[in-house]
Design a protein around this motif. Structure first.
Motif, short mmCIF file in Angstrom:
data_model
loop_
_atom_site.label_atom_id
_atom_site.label_comp_id
_atom_site.label_asym_id
_atom_site.label_seq_id
_atom_site.Cartn_x
_atom_site.Cartn_y
_atom_site.Cartn_z
N ILE A 283 6.45 -11.18 57.59
CA ILE A 283 5.49 -11.49 58.66
C ILE A 283 4.11 -11.53 58.02
N VAL A 284 3.28 -12.47 58.45
CA VAL A 284 1.94 -12.62 57.88
C VAL A 284 0.89 -12.58 58.99
N ASN A 285 -0.26 -11.94 58.68
CA ASN A 285 -1.42 -11.98 59.55
C ASN A 285 -2.14 -13.30 59.31
N LEU A 286 -2.07 -14.22 60.25
CA LEU A 286 -2.62 -15.56 60.06
C LEU A 286 -4.14 -15.55 59.93
N ASP A 287 -4.78 -14.51 60.44
CA ASP A 287 -6.23 -14.41 60.30
C ASP A 287 -6.65 -14.15 58.86
N GLN A 288 -5.70 -13.73 58.02
CA GLN A 288 -6.03 -13.43 56.62
C GLN A 288 -5.52 -14.51 55.66
N VAL A 289 -5.14 -15.65 56.20
CA VAL A 289 -4.70 -16.77 55.36
C VAL A 289 -5.91 -17.63 54.99
N ARG A 290 -6.10 -17.85 53.69
CA ARG A 290 -7.24 -18.66 53.26
C ARG A 290 -6.83 -19.98 52.62
N GLN A 291 -5.54 -20.14 52.29
CA GLN A 291 -5.11 -21.37 51.63
C GLN A 291 -3.61 -21.57 51.84
N VAL A 292 -3.19 -22.83 51.97
CA VAL A 292 -1.78 -23.18 52.03
C VAL A 292 -1.46 -24.03 50.81
N LYS A 293 -0.51 -23.59 50.00
CA LYS A 293 -0.16 -24.29 48.77
C LYS A 293 1.25 -24.89 48.92
N PRO A 294 1.37 -26.23 48.90
CA PRO A 294 2.70 -26.86 48.99
C PRO A 294 3.58 -26.44 47.81
N HIS A 295 4.88 -26.40 48.08
CA HIS A 295 5.85 -26.04 47.06
C HIS A 295 7.02 -27.02 47.16
N LEU B 238 2.32 0.97 52.88
CA LEU B 238 2.97 2.09 53.55
C LEU B 238 4.37 1.68 53.97
N ILE B 239 5.25 2.68 54.10
CA ILE B 239 6.63 2.42 54.49
C ILE B 239 6.85 2.90 55.91
N LEU B 240 7.37 2.02 56.76
CA LEU B 240 7.65 2.34 58.16
C LEU B 240 9.14 2.14 58.41
N ILE C 209 3.80 -8.04 56.18
CA ILE C 209 4.86 -7.07 56.37
C ILE C 209 6.12 -7.64 55.75
N GLU C 210 6.80 -6.83 54.96
CA GLU C 210 8.04 -7.28 54.32
C GLU C 210 9.16 -6.30 54.64
N ALA C 211 10.33 -6.85 54.97
CA ALA C 211 11.47 -6.01 55.35
C ALA C 211 12.30 -5.65 54.13
N ALA C 212 12.81 -4.42 54.12
CA ALA C 212 13.76 -3.96 53.12
C ALA C 212 14.80 -3.13 53.85
N GLY C 213 15.84 -3.77 54.35
CA GLY C 213 16.81 -3.08 55.19
C GLY C 213 16.17 -2.70 56.51
N ASP C 214 16.27 -1.42 56.87
CA ASP C 214 15.66 -0.92 58.11
C ASP C 214 14.27 -0.35 57.86
N TYR C 215 13.70 -0.63 56.72
CA TYR C 215 12.35 -0.18 56.40
C TYR C 215 11.41 -1.38 56.32
N MET C 216 10.18 -1.18 56.80
CA MET C 216 9.16 -2.21 56.72
C MET C 216 8.08 -1.76 55.74
N CYS C 217 7.73 -2.62 54.78
CA CYS C 217 6.62 -2.37 53.87
C CYS C 217 5.37 -3.00 54.49
N ILE C 218 4.41 -2.17 54.87
CA ILE C 218 3.18 -2.62 55.53
C ILE C 218 2.07 -2.70 54.48
N TYR C 219 1.52 -3.89 54.28
CA TYR C 219 0.47 -4.08 53.28
C TYR C 219 -0.88 -4.27 53.97
N THR C 220 -1.86 -3.49 53.53
CA THR C 220 -3.20 -3.59 54.11
C THR C 220 -4.23 -3.88 53.01
N GLY C 221 -3.96 -4.88 52.20
CA GLY C 221 -4.88 -5.25 51.14
C GLY C 221 -4.68 -4.41 49.90
#
Length: 265
Positions: free
Chosen positions: A223-235, A197-199, A181-193
């Motif tokens: 915000i991230v769904n931790l169940d869908q994380v497959r890799q952590v890449k250091p930066h 959608l915009i909420l 989920i990514e915020a853009a002001g008072d709107y949330m961009c919901i990503y499902t793969g």
């Protein structure tokens, strides 16, 4: 709660006018003023304000360059101030608290400050909760051991389905399918793969509806769904990227790296 504020504008009269308007708000303390982007980056890094009123069009470094220039620290909140409305979408993509057009309307200024107060209270609440957990882990580890059971018991109160009205249709979204989920002001961009959608809802309100064991804030605007994380890449600079099942990469700011590390192994 005092809001430590910096004003950035290359027009001296604009700075003076905004100072006069902000003087009517007793909880706002203007700690410095800057006339260009380079000076603003330096002042923000050294004085660490809570809020910055930032002009967009300035010689040299513009407002968006200032935002990019302070991303390696825990950045303040930004309210963009400009005479040009065409920058509005980009401002909200930069997670601005608000976007004010010159000449500044006093009611709109008051609304922007209300938004800033809400976000600052949210951030400070999270910071205090993390400090409390650290203290508990040191002086009362048995209390920390009991916390997961309480969380498990409360899990039933979180949403399983979210209704989203987007483009004239209502979608019923299974929260387990949400990857980020990514915020853009008072709107949330919901990503499902494969879909987005915009909420119309604030990040704070949406967080309350989602199970924190699964959905974790990894950035002020993500915000991230931790169940869908497959890799952590250091930066660099102590940051990292989370690679999701879809292949999408989400940057984790330093402020949230330790939070994520407790859930991702």
């Amino acid at each position: 709660m005092t809001i430590r504020t910096i004003l950035v504008d290359d027009e001296k009269l604009a700075i003076q006018g905004l100072q006069l308007r902000l003087a009517k708000f007793p909880d706002v303390e203007v700690i410095d003023c800057c006339s260009n982007g380079r000076e603003a980056i330096r002042k923000i890094k050294t004085e660490k304000p809570d809020l910055v009123f930032l002009d967009i069009q300035m010689p040299g470094f513009d407002g968006f360059s200032v935002v990019k220039g302070v991303m390696e620290i825990d950045p303040p909140l930004f309210v963009f101030v400009t005479a040009y409305s065409e920058h509005a979408l980009k401002a909200f993509e930069a997670n601005a608290v608000d976007y004010l057009l010159k000449p500044i309307d006093e009611d709109r200024l008051a609304d922007a400050l209300d938004r800033a107060r809400t976000r600052l209270a949210e951030k400070r609440g999270l910071d205090e909760a993390e400090k409390l957990k650290t203290v508990l882990a040191e002086v009362a580890p048995e209390a920390m051991d009991a916390m997961p059971e309480e969380t498990e018991h409360a899990a039933g109160r979180f949403e399983k389905l979210i209704n989203i009205k987007d483009r004239g249709q209502i979608f019923r979204v299974d929260v387990d399918t949400i990857e980020r989920i990514e915020a853009a002001g008072d709107y949330m961009c919901i990503y499902t793969g494969d879909n987005s959608l915009i909420l119309r809802e604030t990040m704070k309100d949406l967080e309350r509806r989602l199970d924190p064991r699964v959905f974790q804030r990894v950035h002020r605007s993500k915000i991230v769904n931790l169940d869908q994380v497959r890799q952590v890449k250091p930066h660099t600079n102590g940051e990292c990227f989370l690679v999701l099942d879809s292949g999408a990469e989400v940057k984790v700011s330093r402020s949230y790296r330790d939070v994520v590390a407790r859930f991702v192994h």
